[in-house]
Structure formats: structure tokens, C-alpha cells
Scaffold this active site. Structure first.
Site, mmCIF file in Angstrom:
data_model
loop_
_atom_site.group_PDB
_atom_site.id
_atom_site.type_symbol
_atom_site.label_atom_id
_atom_site.label_comp_id
_atom_site.label_asym_id
_atom_site.label_seq_id
_atom_site.Cartn_x
_atom_site.Cartn_y
_atom_site.Cartn_z
ATOM 1 N N GLU A 192 -4.366 7.798 -3.174
ATOM 2 C CA GLU A 192 -4.874 6.522 -2.673
ATOM 3 C C GLU A 192 -5.169 5.551 -3.813
ATOM 4 O O GLU A 192 -5.092 4.333 -3.627
ATOM 5 C CB GLU A 192 -6.112 6.737 -1.813
ATOM 6 C CG GLU A 192 -5.858 7.497 -0.511
ATOM 7 C CD GLU A 192 -4.821 6.826 0.389
ATOM 8 O OE1 GLU A 192 -4.559 5.614 0.225
ATOM 9 O OE2 GLU A 192 -4.255 7.517 1.255
ATOM 10 N N HIS B 202 2.061 4.685 -2.831
ATOM 11 C CA HIS B 202 2.283 6.109 -2.568
ATOM 12 C C HIS B 202 3.706 6.510 -2.956
ATOM 13 O O HIS B 202 3.934 7.551 -3.577
ATOM 14 C CB HIS B 202 2.082 6.408 -1.077
ATOM 15 C CG HIS B 202 0.664 6.370 -0.617
ATOM 16 N ND1 HIS B 202 -0.331 7.119 -1.207
ATOM 17 C CD2 HIS B 202 0.067 5.696 0.403
ATOM 18 C CE1 HIS B 202 -1.481 6.896 -0.571
ATOM 19 N NE2 HIS B 202 -1.262 6.033 0.401
ATOM 20 N N HIS C 160 0.838 -1.206 0.000
ATOM 21 C CA HIS C 160 0.000 0.000 0.000
ATOM 22 C C HIS C 160 0.875 1.259 0.000
ATOM 23 O O HIS C 160 0.700 2.158 -0.838
ATOM 24 C CB HIS C 160 -0.912 -0.011 1.229
ATOM 25 C CG HIS C 160 -1.844 1.153 1.306
ATOM 26 N ND1 HIS C 160 -3.142 1.103 0.870
ATOM 27 C CD2 HIS C 160 -1.666 2.426 1.761
ATOM 28 C CE1 HIS C 160 -3.726 2.275 1.047
ATOM 29 N NE2 HIS C 160 -2.841 3.102 1.593
ATOM 30 N N GLU C 161 1.807 1.309 0.923
ATOM 31 C CA GLU C 161 2.670 2.490 1.011
ATOM 32 C C GLU C 161 3.611 2.576 -0.188
ATOM 33 O O GLU C 161 4.013 3.671 -0.588
ATOM 34 C CB GLU C 161 3.461 2.479 2.328
ATOM 35 C CG GLU C 161 2.600 2.427 3.584
ATOM 36 C CD GLU C 161 1.522 3.498 3.642
ATOM 37 O OE1 GLU C 161 1.712 4.589 3.056
ATOM 38 O OE2 GLU C 161 0.468 3.252 4.270
#
Length: 518
Positions: free
Chosen positions: A303, A277, A273-274
Site C-alpha cells: 500500500e 501496486h 493507486h493500482e
């Protein structure tokens, strides 16, 4: 011709002054971000009060910079120069004007108070979460709510007070636009959940629930990050109470994760997830790094990138088929014969099992959106004064039971699980659900433009995906909001349709049974 020459000179002078001004601002903001990253990773607990004062001082300096005579002159000149600029530079100037309006709308005292309160609230949240005692956090949350209400009044709004906060994270987003989308999404995912719960056989998750050493979990996540394209020379991975990504510029992007000793998926998918980003931040063009477009204006887009890599790619069958040998190599020796007969298809089923759970960041792709719906309802009630702070734990638990059919037994797995309210990030949560809708639209378009995409992923070839994202998203997305991005890239409106189609197809794969489309 004389007027044209004067016009060109005026534009050049304006642009030079704006670049100098924005560079100073971005450097100051990067130092604030660095102090915040340190607070969540390595800062000793005893430093909280002084760090709060330091960050409050830094916010005061940023406010003064943006309220200076130079800034006012640039803002006035920007309106005059704007029509003379090419579209890309117009968007950069618009980012400056947006930031200028935000800073000049707020008083220096309010910004200082907000910064101080957020720093102390974060430390109180860490303690409260560790002790699973909401009462330790409640006074700090009450103070933040008071300040956020004042912030709303300073910022102003046309339709609903919540719009002022939504605007901080997604330009142009209004509650009147948001609620119908989330309501339609909630109906769709609850229907899918009902279908899944009616199945007689559920996928096994034995490959996740094993005792794997923390360093091995982190090592695998780092290997996968490098393979996908994370530049370790321009970034790093650390541990924190709540996973996050901080960017000090494209050349310094930092992500964190947390370790769950009994569930290897927590660390792995938090990192993915990170990573989404981080790849976005590392992909922002260097020419924008010190401009007011150096940090993305749209958290919906941000996101979308994290959820694209974490869920749509990271939980795909093709990705699991590539990952499984690595998973066995790194973790197999710790479980011995318990994994006998395990397959990539079993891993695919495990990471896509739909089951209501307490923790948002560990939720499956179907029930995840019900977590967001609950937080939106609670934020609106708290800000309107319809829900009192000390009533939040019960309201949270009641909402979880109503939406997901489960009830937390402790505050740690209930209203204390997320860091966002401690940071004062009211208005942020909806960007997760909207980001997933954008991610599904981008994925559909990527599949159209990149034949054989799943075969590439199955072979561990992620460069085509990354190159497509750099070309289609990273280069221009810092200047757009989510709706503009999907219109430009896919020529479509932002709706729930692409996500529902995507998740329905995946559930057919996971559960191996026919599922009626909407």
C-alpha cells in the site's frame, strides 16, 4: 572438510527441493488468482455457484500440497539448514516457513468453507451494492464472520485475537502497536481538518466535476501509466466494481479501475493507486517469482507503493503541471469554455481539496485516515460480537457522523462501498494508513537522494523515481515488513511524523496560508 562438503551438498539438495516445491505451489496459487480476477471482471453472474466450488477445490489442493510429506520434510530441514544460508536465502526460507505454518494451522475443511463463502459473498456484495440493500449481503457477512473467528482460533495469538488477522497482511504487526499509531494519526488529521474548514476560501474542483466519456477517461489513465513505466506487454487494465490489482507473477500483472461519469478524478486516481501496486509486482526480481517471496509478504509495503504514486507523486504540484496539458488535450473539447482560464495550479488545488466525503477511495489525504479508523473500530466490534451484523449500517453511519461530520443516506455509499469484507479481508484496512506513513518516509528519503526530483517529475521524467524504487524497495521488499523497510532505507522508526510534515507542507501550498506545525 568432509563435514563441510556434506553440509554444502545438503544445502544444495535442500534448495533444489524447495525451489521445485515452491514453483508448484506458486503456479497453483496463480491459477486461483486468475479465477478470482475473472470473477471480478468478465465472469457471467450465473457462474457464481460453480466458481465457488472450483475455488474451494483449488484451496483444498493448496492445503494438501502444503500438508504433504514433502512439505513437512522441507520444514524440518529448513530449521536445520537456515543458519548455513546467506541472509537473502534465509529470508526466502522464512517466507516458506511462514506460509507452511499458516496452512498447517488451518484444517482443510475450514479453508474450503472459507473459499466457498468468500466467492458467494462477493457476488452477494455486488448485488447488494447495486441495489443499495445491505440485507442482501448480511447473511453472507454473518457466515464469513463465523469462519474468521474459527480461523483466528486455529491460527492462534499471544495478545489479542485481532493479531491473528493482522499477521496475515503484515508480519509482526500487533494491535498493541497499531492502535497508538492510528490514534495519534487520527488526532493529527482531525486538527488539520479543523484548520482547513476554518479557511474562508476553498480550492475550486470544477476541473474534476465534468461529464467526460468513459473511454476518454480510461485512455488518459493508460497514457499516464505507460509514461510512468507500466509495461503493457506484462500487464493489462480492465474495469471492475472495485479497483484492484492481481499479480500472477512479474510478467502478468492486472489492474482494474471504475468510471465515474461526473468525476474524472475517480478513474484517474484509482488507476494511479493500482499502478503503484502493479509497478511493485512487475519489479519483483525474476529470481523470486516462483519462490515463497514471489508475492510480497507485507501489505503495508504494497500500500505504500500505491499511495506513493496516487497521492504523494500523483497529487503533487509538479505532477499536476506535467499532467495539465494532457488533461486539457483529452478532456477540454468536452467542456468547451467552461475551463477558460484553467491552470495546472487549479488542477493541483482541485485534487488536493480537503473535504469530508462518503467514499474512502475518493477521500482526500487528510480525511482518508478517518475512514480507516472507522473500519478498524467496526471490525473489532464485529469480530468480538459486540456489534451484530444487522446493526452494521447504523453503526457505520453513526461512525461517519462522529468522525467526519457527514451521514450516508444509502448503503451503497455507506457500509457496502468496500469489497474487502466480502473477500474476508478482515485485518487489511489498517495497512492503508500504515502504508501512507511508509510512503511519506520513502518520499522524504528519495528527495534526499535524488536532487532535482520535482523538476524531473514536472518534465514527465519518471525513470529516476522508478529506478530508485526498484533499487531501494522492489528488490528486497518482498522479504521484509514495513518497519524493516523504513529502517533499512531511511534508518528510522515507523511514526506519523514524516506524513504529518508532508501533508502540512502540501496544505500550505494548496491554501496559501500559514499553518502551525504540531
Amino acid at each position: 572438510m568432509a563435514e563441510l562438503r556434506v553440509g554444502r551438498r545438503a544445502v544444495r539438495n535442500f534448495w533444489r527441493q524447495l525451489e521445485e516445491f515452491s514453483t508448484q505451489f506458486r503456479h497453483l496459487r496463480a491459477l486461483v488468482a486468475l479465477a478470482g480476477w475473472d470473477q471480478e471482471t468478465y465472469m457471467p453472474p450465473g457462474a457464481a455457484q460453480r466458481r465457488a466450488a472450483q475455488l474451494a477445490t483449488a484451496q483444498k489442493l493448496l492445503h494438501r500440497h502444503m500438508n504433504s510429506t514433502v512439505a513437512r520434510r522441507l520444514a524440518i530441514r529448513a530449521h536445520q539448514i537456515l543458519p548455513l544460508l546467506p541472509e537473502r536465502k534465509q529470508r526466502i526460507v522464512s517466507c516458506f516457513l511462514r506460509e507452511y505454518r499458516r496452512y498447517t494451522a488451518l484444517s482443510e475443511q475450514l479453508l474450503e468453507e472459507l473459499s466457498y463463502a468468500q466467492t458467494l459473498a462477493l457476488e452477494s456484495w455486488k448485488l447488494a451494492r447495486r441495489e443499495s440493500d445491505f440485507s442482501l449481503f448480511a447473511p453472507y457477512l454473518q457466515r464469513l464472520l463465523e469462519l474468521k473467528r474459527r480461523q483466528i482460533e486455529f491460527l492462534g495469538y499471544n495478545e489479542h485475537p485481532y493479531d491473528a488477522l493482522l499477521e496475515l497482511y503484515e508480519p509482526g504487526l500487533r494491535l498493541s502497536r497499531l492502535q497508538p499509531i492510528l490514534q495519534e494519526l487520527t488526532v493529527a488529521v482531525r486538527q488539520l481538518l479543523q484548520w482547513v474548514q476554518s479557511r474562508s476560501v476553498q480550492p475550486s474542483d470544477r476541473l474534476l466535476h465534468q461529464a467526460i466519456p468513459a473511454d476518454e477517461q480510461l485512455n488518459l489513465a493508460q497514457i499516464v501509466c505507460r509514461q510512468i513505466g507500466f509495461d503493457g506487454e506484462r500487464g493489462r487494465i480492465d474495469l471492475s466494481a472495485h479497483p484492484f490489482c492481481t499479480a500472477l507473477g512479474p510478467s502478468d500483472v492486472r489492474i482494474t479501475t471504475r468510471i465515474h461519469g461526473g468525476d474524472a478524478g475517480v478513474c484517474f486516481y484509482s488507476v494511479l493507486h493500482e499502478l503503484g501496486h502493479a509497478l511493485y509486482e512487475q519489479g519483483i526480481p525474476e529470481e523470486l517469482a516462483d519462490s515463497f517471496a514471489g508475492e510480497a509478504v507485507s501489505m503495508v509495503i504494497h500500500e505504500s507503493q500505491s499511495l506513493l504514486w496516487e497521492d504523494i507523486i500523483g497529487r503533487s504540484l509538479a505532477f499536476c503541471q506535467w499532467l495539465f496539458p494532457l488533461w486539457q488535450e483529452r478532456f477540454g473539447r468536452y467542456v468547451g469554455e467552461q475551463w477558460e482560464g484553467a491552470t495546472a495550479e487549479e488542477l493541483f488545488g482541485a485534487v488536493n481539496r480537503v473535504q469530508p466525503s462518503l467514499i474512502r477511495t475518493e477521500a482526500d489525504e487528510v480525511t482518508y485516515h478517518l475512514h480507516i479508523q472507522l473500519r478498524l473500530e467496526l471490525e473489532l466490534a464485529l469480530l468480538a460480537g459486540e456489534l451484530r451484523v444487522w446493526e452494521l449500517p447504523d453503526a457505520w453511519n453513526d461512525g461517519m457522523e462522529r468522525l467526519l461530520g457527514i451521514r450516508p443516506r444509502e448503503d451503497r455509499s455507506g457500509c457496502l462501498q468496500d469489497i474487502h469484507w466480502a473477500l474476508g479481508d478482515f485485518g487489511y484496512f489498517p495497512t492503508y494508513s500504515l502504508g501512507k506513513l511508509v510512503a511519506a518516509i520513502l518520499w522524504k528519503q528519495m528527495q534526499r537522494e535524488l536532487p532535482g526530483l520535482e523538476e524531473r517529475i514536472r518534465a514527465g521524467e519518471f525513470q529516476p523515481v522508478l529506478q530508485w524504487l526498484r533499487r531501494s524497495v522492489y528488490e528486497s521488499a518482498p522479504l521484509e515488513n514495513g518497519e524493516e523497510l523504513v529502517q533499512r532505507v531511511a534508518g528510522t522508526e515507523l511514526t506519523v511524523d514524516a506524513f504529518v510534515e508532508y501533508i502540512t507542507d502540501k496544505l500550505r501550498q494548496v491554501y496559501g496560508e500559514p499553518l502551525q506545525s504540531r
